[in-house]
Design an enzyme around this catalytic site. Structure first.
Site, PDB file in Angstrom:
ATOM      1  N   LYS A 107       7.272   2.873   9.804  1.00  0.00           N
ATOM      2  CA  LYS A 107       6.084   2.843   8.946  1.00  0.00           C
ATOM      3  C   LYS A 107       5.038   3.722   9.591  1.00  0.00           C
ATOM      4  O   LYS A 107       5.075   3.952  10.801  1.00  0.00           O
ATOM      5  CB  LYS A 107       5.546   1.414   8.843  1.00  0.00           C
ATOM      6  CG  LYS A 107       4.691   1.177   7.625  1.00  0.00           C
ATOM      7  CD  LYS A 107       5.528   1.210   6.355  1.00  0.00           C
ATOM      8  CE  LYS A 107       5.073   0.256   5.311  1.00  0.00           C
ATOM      9  NZ  LYS A 107       6.159  -0.175   4.443  1.00  0.00           N
TER      10      LYS A 107
HETATM   11  N1  GLU Z   1       6.823   1.609   1.350  1.00  0.00           N
HETATM   12  C1  GLU Z   1       7.956   1.021   0.709  1.00  0.00           C
HETATM   13  C2  GLU Z   1       8.345  -0.264   1.408  1.00  0.00           C
HETATM   14  O1  GLU Z   1       7.547  -0.885   2.054  1.00  0.00           O
HETATM   15  C3  GLU Z   1       9.100   2.012   0.520  1.00  0.00           C
HETATM   16  C4  GLU Z   1       9.713   2.548   1.759  1.00  0.00           C
HETATM   17  C5  GLU Z   1      10.734   3.660   1.512  1.00  0.00           C
HETATM   18  O2  GLU Z   1      11.064   3.908   0.359  1.00  0.00           O
HETATM   19  O3  GLU Z   1      11.177   4.243   2.501  1.00  0.00           O
HETATM   20  O4  GLU Z   1       9.437  -0.748   1.278  1.00  0.00           O
END
Ligand code: GLU
Length: 418
Positions: A107
């Site tokens: 993240k």
């Molecule tokens: N931000 C989204 C999540 O928390 C998507 C992450 C992604 O598609 O890599 O799952």
């Protein structure tokens, strides 16, 4: 790991410790599975429209590297902090493993409020941030995607900045891109549609008919709005929604088509005249069949958990429920929780499909994408429910233990180097 100190990181660790005890993970494996592998902090200097130069803090945390590249969103929000991002990266690991995706979790984000920035300023923040983290990302290293405060356009700028650096188009460096740049059909809607699909499965499990059931959605954004529309298509009635500016309540159901026209004009649900105003705190306590927190983490806490009046809690957001609230909710026999790492997994599952399509330069139809998405979600739902029933555990413990066990197994089989 004091550098990650943050209430959200403490929460992710507390959840992990519970699961590690449940799985009886050997002591020697615990910290290795729990703590993020790598973290990068960058200063992002940006010239604002006024000519002033501001420096924003940017982060990227990669949680584990044992099964493939890392994967997860980029968040633009004023409260983004290293510890928060680290917690979100941990949850991405369990989420990917639960869905059987060959990724570790990651993240990242920039501590900025995109609502107060012009489009040009957001573009400069995005491009400079991407430039700063180039050695840390890549189709075989770490693949960003949208999260709170970012969208397809943000991903297009990231992909362009990365591709310019290498001198050729590299679509596989991010997912959630526009379809014209190698994005996947269905990706934009995937998280919200996945939430609605799992709501349907939960109602079915409880023997409640979707037709006429009521839903409340906190966070009418990328995830919540799509979930709300899909639930209405499935015959449900959305009686309340909210965003960061405020909330709306209409016991007769909110007309989402009219609401979307209002949001397109005012960039908020606030001020929509066909529903009464309601605060975000009261909204969570409304009597309804399905409550979908689809905004930020830690909104269901020990102070409001006992007052929830929903039958299904469908966690569209990451980490909306604290461990203290979980302890209270586990006493509510007739509450069915679809935990975040299952409920919102539709996004990263279709991100995986997008990455696969980019790597092979061969693209699928929307029907193919959605069919594959629902199959994976269904399997994860059934596996989680089966484990929860067999072991008499809450759904969250079951989902997290499936994910954490897979990561721990991968690490055990690879062994400890040297
Ligand atoms: N931000 C989204 C999540 O928390 C998507 C992450 C992604 O598609 O890599 O799952």
């Amino acid at each position: 790991m004091d550098i990650y100190r943050h209430p959200t990181f403490d929460m992710a660790c507390e959840q992990f410790d519970l699961v590690a005890d449940f799985l009886e993970l050997p002591t020697n494996d615990r910290d290795r599975v729990k703590y993020p592998k790598r973290a990068l902090t960058v200063a992002v200097p940006v010239r604002m429209d006024s000519g002033e130069v501001r420096v924003f803090a940017g982060y990227r945390v990669q949680h584990h590297l044992s099964m493939g590249p890392t994967k997860g969103g980029m968040r633009f929000h004023q409260d983004v902090a290293l510890g928060e991002v680290a917690a979100l990266a941990m949850w991405m690991s369990w989420k990917c493993a639960l869905a059987g995706l060959p990724y570790g979790g990651a993240k990242g984000g920039v501590a900025c409020d995109p609502r107060t920035l012009s489009r040009n300023e957001v573009e400069r923040v995005t491009r400079r941030f991407t430039q700063e983290i180039i050695p840390f990302i890549g189709p075989q290293i770490d693949i960003p995607a949208p999260d709170v405060g970012t969208n397809e356009q943000t991903m297009a700028w990231m992909m362009d900045t990365y591709s310019n650096h290498f001198g050729h188009a590299v679509p596989g460096v991010v997912t959630g891109k526009p379809v014209d740049l190698g994005g996947s059909l269905g990706r934009r809607e995937s998280t919200g549609r996945g939430v609605a699909f799992l709501v349907g499965r939960a109602l079915q499990t409880l023997g409640i008919k979707a037709e006429g059931s009521t839903a409340v959605v906190q966070g009418y954004g990328n995830v919540g709005a799509v979930a709300a529309h899909q639930m209405v298509r499935d015959g449900m009635k959305v009686i309340a929604v909210s965003d960061a500016e405020g909330g709306l309540h209409n016991a007769g159901g909110i007309d989402l088509i009219k609401l979307d026209a209002h949001v397109a004009k005012h960039r908020t649900v606030k001020g929509f005249t066909e529903a009464g105003p309601i605060g975000n705190d009261d909204l969570l306590l409304l009597k309804c069949d399905v409550l979908v927190p689809a905004a930020l983490e830690r909104v269901i806490t020990e102070s409001n958990a006992a007052k929830l009046q929903c039958r299904v809690l469908a966690e569209g957001a990451n980490g909306p429920t604290t461990p203290a609230a979980d302890a209270i909710l586990s006493q509510c026999e007739d509450l069915f929780i679809i935990p975040d790492i299952l409920c919102n997994a539709g996004g990263v599952i279709v991100s995986y499909f997008e990455w696969v399509q980019d790597l092979q330069s061969f693209f699928w139809s929307e029907a193919e994408v959605m069919d594959k998405l629902y199959r994976i979600l269904d399997t994860a739902f059934v596996e989680t429910l089966t484990l929860a029933r067999q072991k008499h555990t809450p759904m969250r413990l079951a989902a997290m233990s499936l994910g954490i066990r897979r990561v721990a197994e991968a690490k055990r089989k690879r062994g400890l180097f040297p």
